[in-house]
Design an enzyme around this catalytic site. Structure first.
Site, PDB file in Angstrom:
ATOM      1  N   ASP A 159       0.860  -1.183   0.000  1.00 18.85           N
ATOM      2  CA  ASP A 159       0.000   0.000   0.000  1.00 18.85           C
ATOM      3  C   ASP A 159       0.903   1.241   0.000  1.00 18.85           C
ATOM      4  O   ASP A 159       2.120   1.155  -0.214  1.00 18.85           O
ATOM      5  CB  ASP A 159      -1.022  -0.038   1.147  1.00 18.85           C
TER       6      ASP A 159
ATOM      7  N   HIS B  94       9.390 -24.560   7.309  1.00 20.36           N
ATOM      8  CA  HIS B  94       8.391 -25.369   8.028  1.00 20.36           C
ATOM      9  C   HIS B  94       6.969 -25.194   7.506  1.00 20.36           C
ATOM     10  O   HIS B  94       6.156 -26.111   7.641  1.00 20.36           O
ATOM     11  CB  HIS B  94       8.406 -25.001   9.522  1.00 20.36           C
TER      12      HIS B  94
ATOM     13  N   THR C  78       2.428  -2.161   8.779  1.00 25.39           N
ATOM     14  CA  THR C  78       2.810  -3.180   9.760  1.00 25.39           C
ATOM     15  C   THR C  78       3.161  -4.532   9.145  1.00 25.39           C
ATOM     16  O   THR C  78       3.742  -5.380   9.809  1.00 25.39           O
ATOM     17  CB  THR C  78       1.645  -3.439  10.730  1.00 25.39           C
TER      18      THR C  78
ATOM     19  N   CYS D  24       3.041  -3.397   3.903  1.00 26.19           N
ATOM     20  CA  CYS D  24       2.171  -2.288   4.289  1.00 26.19           C
ATOM     21  C   CYS D  24       2.832  -1.665   5.512  1.00 26.19           C
ATOM     22  O   CYS D  24       4.021  -1.890   5.748  1.00 26.19           O
ATOM     23  CB  CYS D  24       0.723  -2.737   4.516  1.00 26.19           C
TER      24      CYS D  24
ATOM     25  N   HIS E 215       6.643 -31.663   8.120  1.00 28.15           N
ATOM     26  CA  HIS E 215       6.083 -30.332   7.896  1.00 28.15           C
ATOM     27  C   HIS E 215       5.065 -30.348   6.754  1.00 28.15           C
ATOM     28  O   HIS E 215       4.092 -29.602   6.774  1.00 28.15           O
ATOM     29  CB  HIS E 215       7.195 -29.325   7.616  1.00 28.15           C
TER      30      HIS E 215
HETATM   31  C1  RB5 Z   1      -2.137   2.322   6.527  1.00 22.30           C
HETATM   32  O1  RB5 Z   1      -2.161   3.505   7.243  1.00 22.30           O
HETATM   33  C2  RB5 Z   1      -1.905   1.143   7.446  1.00 22.30           C
HETATM   34  O2  RB5 Z   1      -3.051   0.897   8.208  1.00 22.30           O
HETATM   35  C3  RB5 Z   1      -1.511  -0.079   6.657  1.00 22.30           C
HETATM   36  O3  RB5 Z   1      -0.360   0.199   5.939  1.00 22.30           O
HETATM   37  C4  RB5 Z   1      -1.190  -1.338   7.447  1.00 22.30           C
HETATM   38  O4  RB5 Z   1      -0.336  -1.066   8.507  1.00 22.30           O
HETATM   39  C5  RB5 Z   1      -2.339  -2.165   7.848  1.00 22.30           C
HETATM   40  O5  RB5 Z   1      -2.177  -3.287   8.342  1.00 22.30           O
END
Ligand code: RB5
Length: 146
Positions: free
Chosen positions: A9, A99, A68, A66, A134
């Site tokens: 993203d 695994h 996180t 993204c 596995h």
């Molecule tokens: C975008 O702001 C953020 O929510 C996205 O990049 C991600 O971290 C979602 O899991």
């Protein structure tokens, strides 16, 4: 050498492009499906577009980013045939291949730095599935009834 689809993203454009270049430098084919601008967008769209390329066999593996790494991982795992893990360290990135036969890796661009991200990618791409016990377990990962 593998054909590797990449997507993200808006939170991870620069890191995704750096990883695409790194993957190419290793001799793999990077299929970077964008997006290319930092305009706010929706990670499920990009995660699932990339996941379809892996599930269809057009690409061997995928790398998603993204903020996180978690949301895009969750979205990718809704595509049948996808096994995607979100990793913040190289040990985990190697073990999801060894695994879990993971075919996609997710990274959080707001969680790990660029150097760590490359080490995570190297561990993922440099590790083979061990099979054996596995494989029995991976075969048991199926949609479950409520
Ligand atoms: C975008 O702001 C953020 O929510 C996205 O990049 C991600 O971290 C979602 O899991």
């Amino acid at each position: 050498m593998a054909r590797i689809v990449l997507s993200s993203d808006h939170a991870a454009i620069d890191l995704r492009q750096a990883i695409a270049a790194h993957v190419t430098s290793l001799g793999h084919t990077a299929v970077d499906i964008g997006p290319t601008t930092t305009e706010s967008t929706h990670y499920p769209l990009h995660g699932q577009a990339a996941a379809r390329q892996v599930a269809s066999g057009d690409c061997d593996l995928g790398i998603l980013l993204c903020g996180t790494g978690q949301g895009i991982m969750m979205a990718a795992n809704k595509v049948p045939g996808i096994r995607c893990g979100a990793c913040s360290d190289p040990v985990s990135a190697g073990l999801i291949r060894a695994h879990n036969d993971a075919n996609m890796l997710a990274i959080g661009a707001r969680i790990v730095g660029d150097v760590a991200a490359m080490a995570i990618v190297d561990a993922f791409l440099g590790t083979e599935f061990e099979g054996g016990r596995h494989a029995t377990r991976v075969d048991m990962i199926e949609p479950a009834d409520l």
